[in-house]
Each structure stands twice: as structure tokens, then as C-alpha cells.
Scaffold this motif. Structure first.
Motif, PDB file in Angstrom:
ATOM      1  N   ALA A  68      21.624  -4.161   6.717  1.00 16.83           N
ATOM      2  CA  ALA A  68      22.042  -4.015   5.317  1.00 16.83           C
ATOM      3  C   ALA A  68      23.008  -2.859   5.151  1.00 16.83           C
ATOM      4  N   LYS A  69      23.811  -2.966   4.113  1.00 22.77           N
ATOM      5  CA  LYS A  69      24.743  -1.902   3.741  1.00 22.77           C
ATOM      6  C   LYS A  69      24.394  -1.464   2.314  1.00 22.77           C
ATOM      7  N   GLN A  70      24.390  -0.162   2.090  1.00 19.29           N
ATOM      8  CA  GLN A  70      24.066   0.367   0.772  1.00 19.29           C
ATOM      9  C   GLN A  70      25.167   1.315   0.316  1.00 19.29           C
ATOM     10  N   THR A  71      25.639   1.092  -0.884  1.00 18.00           N
ATOM     11  CA  THR A  71      26.590   2.009  -1.511  1.00 18.00           C
ATOM     12  C   THR A  71      25.824   2.780  -2.574  1.00 18.00           C
ATOM     13  N   LEU A  72      25.814   4.123  -2.440  1.00 16.03           N
ATOM     14  CA  LEU A  72      24.924   4.969  -3.243  1.00 16.03           C
ATOM     15  C   LEU A  72      25.694   6.086  -3.923  1.00 16.03           C
ATOM     16  N   THR A  73      25.436   6.254  -5.197  1.00 19.40           N
ATOM     17  CA  THR A  73      25.949   7.432  -5.915  1.00 19.40           C
ATOM     18  C   THR A  73      24.779   8.075  -6.648  1.00 19.40           C
ATOM     19  N   ASN A  74      24.857   9.408  -6.820  1.00 21.35           N
ATOM     20  CA  ASN A  74      23.863  10.113  -7.636  1.00 21.35           C
ATOM     21  C   ASN A  74      24.509  11.358  -8.226  1.00 21.35           C
ATOM     22  N   ALA A  75      23.752  12.030  -9.072  1.00 18.76           N
ATOM     23  CA  ALA A  75      24.299  13.171  -9.824  1.00 18.76           C
ATOM     24  C   ALA A  75      24.684  14.342  -8.926  1.00 18.76           C
ATOM     25  N   GLY A  76      24.110  14.459  -7.754  1.00 17.99           N
ATOM     26  CA  GLY A  76      24.355  15.618  -6.902  1.00 17.99           C
ATOM     27  C   GLY A  76      25.467  15.443  -5.890  1.00 17.99           C
ATOM     28  N   ASN A  94       0.823  -1.220   0.000  1.00 16.35           N
ATOM     29  CA  ASN A  94       0.000   0.000   0.000  1.00 16.35           C
ATOM     30  C   ASN A  94       0.854   1.265   0.000  1.00 16.35           C
ATOM     31  N   GLU A  95       2.032   1.197   0.612  1.00 14.08           N
ATOM     32  CA  GLU A  95       2.920   2.360   0.649  1.00 14.08           C
ATOM     33  C   GLU A  95       3.407   2.760  -0.751  1.00 14.08           C
ATOM     34  N   PHE A  96       3.396   1.817  -1.682  1.00 16.14           N
ATOM     35  CA  PHE A  96       3.825   2.105  -3.054  1.00 16.14           C
ATOM     36  C   PHE A  96       2.680   2.563  -3.956  1.00 16.14           C
ATOM     37  N   ASP A  97       1.437   2.329  -3.514  1.00 12.21           N
ATOM     38  CA  ASP A  97       0.294   2.680  -4.358  1.00 12.21           C
ATOM     39  C   ASP A  97       0.314   4.163  -4.721  1.00 12.21           C
ATOM     40  N   GLY A  98       0.286   4.453  -6.018  1.00  8.70           N
ATOM     41  CA  GLY A  98       0.273   5.832  -6.493  1.00  8.70           C
ATOM     42  C   GLY A  98       1.611   6.539  -6.426  1.00  8.70           C
ATOM     43  N   ARG A  99       2.651   5.861  -5.972  1.00  9.95           N
ATOM     44  CA  ARG A  99       3.964   6.511  -5.825  1.00  9.95           C
ATOM     45  C   ARG A  99       5.031   5.907  -6.710  1.00  9.95           C
ATOM     46  N   VAL A 100       4.703   4.885  -7.451  1.00 15.43           N
ATOM     47  CA  VAL A 100       5.705   4.193  -8.259  1.00 15.43           C
ATOM     48  C   VAL A 100       6.298   5.129  -9.313  1.00 15.43           C
ATOM     49  N   ASP A 101       5.443   5.795 -10.063  1.00 19.38           N
ATOM     50  CA  ASP A 101       5.944   6.675 -11.135  1.00 19.38           C
ATOM     51  C   ASP A 101       6.762   7.847 -10.591  1.00 19.38           C
ATOM     52  N   PRO A 102       6.276   8.588  -9.557  1.00 22.69           N
ATOM     53  CA  PRO A 102       7.106   9.679  -9.008  1.00 22.69           C
ATOM     54  C   PRO A 102       8.462   9.180  -8.480  1.00 22.69           C
ATOM     55  N   PHE A 103       8.455   8.022  -7.812  1.00 20.30           N
ATOM     56  CA  PHE A 103       9.694   7.459  -7.279  1.00 20.30           C
ATOM     57  C   PHE A 103      10.655   7.126  -8.424  1.00 20.30           C
ATOM     58  N   MET A 104      10.131   6.490  -9.473  1.00 19.10           N
ATOM     59  CA  MET A 104      10.968   6.126 -10.609  1.00 19.10           C
ATOM     60  C   MET A 104      11.548   7.379 -11.284  1.00 19.10           C
ATOM     61  N   ASN A 105      10.752   8.435 -11.403  1.00 15.12           N
ATOM     62  CA  ASN A 105      11.231   9.684 -12.016  1.00 15.12           C
ATOM     63  C   ASN A 105      12.376  10.299 -11.223  1.00 15.12           C
ATOM     64  N   ILE A 106      12.251  10.278  -9.891  1.00 14.07           N
ATOM     65  CA  ILE A 106      13.307  10.837  -9.032  1.00 14.07           C
ATOM     66  C   ILE A 106      14.599  10.050  -9.216  1.00 14.07           C
ATOM     67  N   VAL A 107      14.491   8.721  -9.206  1.00 15.10           N
ATOM     68  CA  VAL A 107      15.671   7.862  -9.370  1.00 15.10           C
ATOM     69  C   VAL A 107      16.345   8.132 -10.708  1.00 15.10           C
ATOM     70  N   GLN A 108      15.556   8.282 -11.748  1.00 14.23           N
ATOM     71  CA  GLN A 108      16.128   8.502 -13.083  1.00 14.23           C
ATOM     72  C   GLN A 108      16.740   9.894 -13.220  1.00 14.23           C
ATOM     73  N   GLN A 109      16.050  10.920 -12.704  1.00 15.50           N
ATOM     74  CA  GLN A 109      16.566  12.295 -12.800  1.00 15.50           C
ATOM     75  C   GLN A 109      17.850  12.470 -12.000  1.00 15.50           C
ATOM     76  N   ALA A 110      17.911  11.847 -10.818  1.00 15.54           N
ATOM     77  CA  ALA A 110      19.097  11.977  -9.971  1.00 15.54           C
ATOM     78  C   ALA A 110      20.212  11.025 -10.391  1.00 15.54           C
ATOM     79  N   LYS A 111      19.933  10.177 -11.385  1.00 16.91           N
ATOM     80  CA  LYS A 111      20.916   9.197 -11.859  1.00 16.91           C
ATOM     81  C   LYS A 111      21.474   8.357 -10.699  1.00 16.91           C
ATOM     82  N   VAL A 112      20.524   7.855  -9.927  1.00 14.36           N
ATOM     83  CA  VAL A 112      20.875   7.054  -8.748  1.00 14.36           C
ATOM     84  C   VAL A 112      21.430   5.700  -9.173  1.00 14.36           C
ATOM     85  N   VAL A 113      22.526   5.329  -8.517  1.00 14.12           N
ATOM     86  CA  VAL A 113      23.061   3.965  -8.634  1.00 14.12           C
ATOM     87  C   VAL A 113      23.284   3.476  -7.210  1.00 14.12           C
ATOM     88  N   SER A 114      22.465   2.527  -6.822  1.00 14.73           N
ATOM     89  CA  SER A 114      22.499   2.056  -5.444  1.00 14.73           C
ATOM     90  C   SER A 114      22.683   0.551  -5.437  1.00 14.73           C
TER      91      SER A 114
END
Length: 198
Positions: free
Chosen positions: A159-167, A116-136
Motif C-alpha cells: 500500500a501507498k499512503q499520502t499523509l499530511t498533518n498539522a506538524g 483486540n488491538e483496538f479495544d480501549g484505544r479507539v477514543d485516544p486514537f481518534m483524539n490524536i488524529v483530530q488534534q494533529a489534523k491528520v489527512v491520510s
């Protein structure tokens, strides 16, 4: 004084004969008593052996059933842990160039509140990831069952996460701890809730 008839009987008796004890049972009667006594003893021993054998079989069956039950529970718990590990790995691994597939992978294990937390938020989340050029890239450090029931379990996952983005310059490393609720429903094992643990 011995009368003539008694003397004749004594004289007629063979020299090697034993005196007769009238208190003793005849030989035939003694022979009958021994087999009856032996038969009772054999019957008692056979019944005791059968009882011991039945107890040994019952104990062996109980051990087998208990071992099977423990194996089944261990296997179920391992499946819960594996599902939680995979869900957290999916959450912490997402890339701009495969964002749609990565989000689909997250949703493939989602149910209940988590879905339910993803309902209606998939597209905005995907856009943010793509615009910020996230690699996680995620990595599971440790996972263990906190509690389990017949059809659900709570798993603690580090968990451990290694994250890079455009900013930002260079990769960042982040550490997370999650409490993941795994539920066993009609569609199999799914993640119904994910919480951050301080």
C-alpha cells in the motif's frame, strides 16, 4: 456293374439336381446359425457402445465438477483478497474531520487479534488524529494470496499512503507491506490479524 434298382433311381433324378453332400448341414439348420451369430455380435456391439457412452458421460461429469470446484476456489480466493485490500485501504485512509466514521469502517471488518488491538484505544486514537489534523489517503499498490485454507487466507498487500498533518510541511508519501489474515466465520469474512512485513 450297376443293378437295375440303382439305374432306376439315377434315371428318375432330375437332370439339373446337384449331388447331395451328406457332410453338410441341412439348409434350415444353416439359416438358424446365422441369426444367432448376428444376434450375439449385435449384443456385443451394443454393450461396447453403452460402455463407451458411460465412460464419456463420466469423463464429462468429472470435468464439469472439477471446473466448478476450481471456479468456487477462485471465487473464494478473490473474496479473501478483496477483503484484505479493503481492510488495508481503511487502515491507511483516515481524516480528522471523519475520524469516528473511518475508525468504525476499520472495526467493521475486524475480528480476533486485530479487533483486540483496538479495544480501549479507539477514543485516544481518534483524539490524536483530530488534534494533529491528520489527512491520510491510502492506495493499494498490489495484493496477492500467500496461502489459503478452507476458512482463512493470508494475503500480502502493498500500500501507498499520502499523509499530511498539522506538524509538517507538505504531504509525505509512505509505502507499507502488510500480511493480512482473513478469516471466514459466522459473520462472514473478517480480518483477524494484520502484520507489517519488512
Amino acid at each position: 456293374m450297376v443293378d437295375a434298382d440303382t439305374a432306376a433311381v439315377v434315371a428318375a433324378a432330375p437332370a439339373d439336381s446337384q449331388p447331395v453332400d451328406l457332410d453338410k448341414a441341412p439348409a434350415e439348420a444353416q439359416g438358424d446359425a446365422k441369426p444367432k451369430k448376428n444376434n450375439r455380435r449385435l449384443t456385443t456391439l451394443a454393450a461396447a457402445a453403452a460402455l463407451v457412452l458411460a465412460l464419456l458421460i463420466a469423463a464429462a461429469l468429472s470435468t464439469v465438477v472439477q471446473a466448478h470446484s476450481l471456479d468456487t476456489r477462485d471465487a473464494r480466493r478473490a473474496e479473501y483478497v478483496q477483503t484484505a485490500r479493503q481492510a488495508v485501504l481503511n487502515l491507511t485512509t483516515i481524516r480528522a474531520d471523519s475520524a469516528k466514521e473511518d475508525i468504525d469502517r476499520i472495526l467493521s471488518l475486524a475480528s480476533g487479534q486485530f479487533k483486540n488491538e483496538f479495544d480501549g484505544r479507539v477514543d485516544p486514537f481518534m483524539n490524536i488524529v483530530q488534534q494533529a489534523k491528520v489527512v491520510s489517503n491510502g492506495e493499494i499498490v498490489e495484493a496477492a494470496i500467500e496461502s489459503d485454507e478452507e476458512d482463512s487466507a493470508k494475503i500480502l498487500v502493498a500500500a501507498k499512503q499520502t499523509l499530511t498533518n498539522a506538524g509538517q510541511e507538505g504531504p509525505q508519501t509512505r509505502f507499507y507491506r502488510f500480511r493480512v489474515t482473513v478469516s471466514d466465520g459466522d459473520s462472514g469474512l473478517t480480518v483477524s490479524k494484520v502484520e507489517f512485513v519488512a
